[in-house]
Design a protein around this motif. Sequence first.
Motif, PDB file in Angstrom:
ATOM      1  N   LEU A  67       9.430  30.804  43.026  1.00 58.04           N
ATOM      2  CA  LEU A  67       9.519  30.685  41.566  1.00 58.04           C
ATOM      3  C   LEU A  67       9.754  32.045  40.914  1.00 58.04           C
ATOM      4  CD1 LEU A  67       6.659  28.093  40.996  1.00 58.04           C
ATOM      5  CD2 LEU A  67       9.102  27.715  40.578  1.00 58.04           C
ATOM      6  N   ALA A  69      13.187  31.098  39.333  1.00 58.26           N
ATOM      7  CA  ALA A  69      13.018  30.405  38.055  1.00 58.26           C
ATOM      8  C   ALA A  69      13.441  31.342  36.924  1.00 58.26           C
ATOM      9  CB  ALA A  69      11.571  29.962  37.876  1.00 58.26           C
ATOM     10  N   VAL A 121       3.381  24.299  37.156  1.00 57.84           N
ATOM     11  CA  VAL A 121       3.179  24.289  38.601  1.00 57.84           C
ATOM     12  C   VAL A 121       1.906  23.504  38.898  1.00 57.84           C
ATOM     13  CG1 VAL A 121       4.390  26.450  39.004  1.00 57.84           C
ATOM     14  CG2 VAL A 121       1.939  26.500  38.547  1.00 57.84           C
ATOM     15  N   TRP A 132      10.885  24.091  34.032  1.00 57.70           N
ATOM     16  CA  TRP A 132      10.733  23.773  35.452  1.00 57.70           C
ATOM     17  C   TRP A 132       9.418  23.057  35.718  1.00 57.70           C
ATOM     18  CZ3 TRP A 132      14.084  25.303  39.492  1.00 57.70           C
ATOM     19  CH2 TRP A 132      15.122  26.179  39.132  1.00 57.70           C
ATOM     20  N   ALA A 153       7.229  22.280  39.294  1.00 53.29           N
ATOM     21  CA  ALA A 153       7.184  22.592  40.722  1.00 53.29           C
ATOM     22  C   ALA A 153       5.851  22.151  41.289  1.00 53.29           C
ATOM     23  CB  ALA A 153       7.389  24.085  40.950  1.00 53.29           C
ATOM     24  N   VAL A 203      10.872  20.563  43.325  1.00 52.91           N
ATOM     25  CA  VAL A 203      11.105  21.226  42.042  1.00 52.91           C
ATOM     26  C   VAL A 203      12.118  20.412  41.263  1.00 52.91           C
ATOM     27  CG1 VAL A 203      10.529  23.528  42.903  1.00 52.91           C
ATOM     28  CG2 VAL A 203      12.899  22.742  42.963  1.00 52.91           C
ATOM     29  N   ARG A 257      13.903  20.024  36.848  1.00 45.65           N
ATOM     30  CA  ARG A 257      14.011  20.627  35.525  1.00 45.65           C
ATOM     31  C   ARG A 257      14.177  19.532  34.469  1.00 45.65           C
ATOM     32  NH1 ARG A 257      17.861  25.775  35.327  1.00 45.65           N
ATOM     33  NH2 ARG A 257      16.370  26.322  33.694  1.00 45.65           N
TER      34      ARG A 257
END
Length: 284
Positions: free
Chosen positions: A105, A109, A185, A237, A239, A276, A278
């Motif tokens: 990440l 990211a 996350v 994002w 994850a 992951v 988006r």
Amino acid sequence: MTTVLETLDKGTAYLTKKGIEDARRNMQMLISHQLSCTRMDLYLRFDQPLEETDLAPLRELLKKRGEGVPIQHLIGYVTFHRRDFKTDARALIPRPETEELAEWLIKNAKLPDSPRILDMGCGTGVLGLTLAGDFPNSHATLADVSPDALSLARENAAELEITNVTFAESDLFSALGSQTFDLIVANLPYVPETDRPTLAKELAYDPDLALFSGQDGLDLIRRFIPEAAKRLNPGGWLALEIGTHQSTEVESLLRAASLTDVLTLKDLSGIPRFPVARFSAPEN
């Protein structure tokens, strides 16, 4: 007089007999912890005699490790992305795989200049605090349903002097109001109840709350993904870390929540470990 090398060899043999994986590395960690030095320093001190004041506590640590007490609990910390995090029975011991996710990440990211980050199910805080530390202009929220885990995460933030964080005791998003984020996350519990009898004995020292999530391990993740998708800012994002054989269903959950760019990254062992995705805002 027993030397460092003799102690290392004898302790390694003992741990090997007890079925401890990576026995020599474990013994190196115990000795370096007792001597307040690094593992690399031991190579320069192999001929150093050890006094009974060091040998006695080492024997006790060695006995506990042979009984299955995790090495991280015995030395009191785990190194994660260049930082030492306190770890104990209040939260799940951070795994090396999780460090792989954090590093991916940080590298990949593309976040806004002042991103808002959420670490859901933060445990010790390794993910959220690592991201907050490496993105100093960010603001990170660390959330967990366990007050014990949150107290440990707060201690780690204070020890590491990471201040761009807040903490929330929350069952998923229940205490987070209407906040939205650029990166969410989550290393939520994903171990199936059916796996309980076959787990390594070290896992008995982790809280059940941090491990198990229904018969197939996905009960909490099924709740989490649809809620998380609604909390992402455009381009944001999501994850996660998941268990073996769970990637296909988790990818389906991500797509069902209207997330895009869905993929599952493999860990260093080749296991599909990190889904992951988006949130792409619809064009006007």
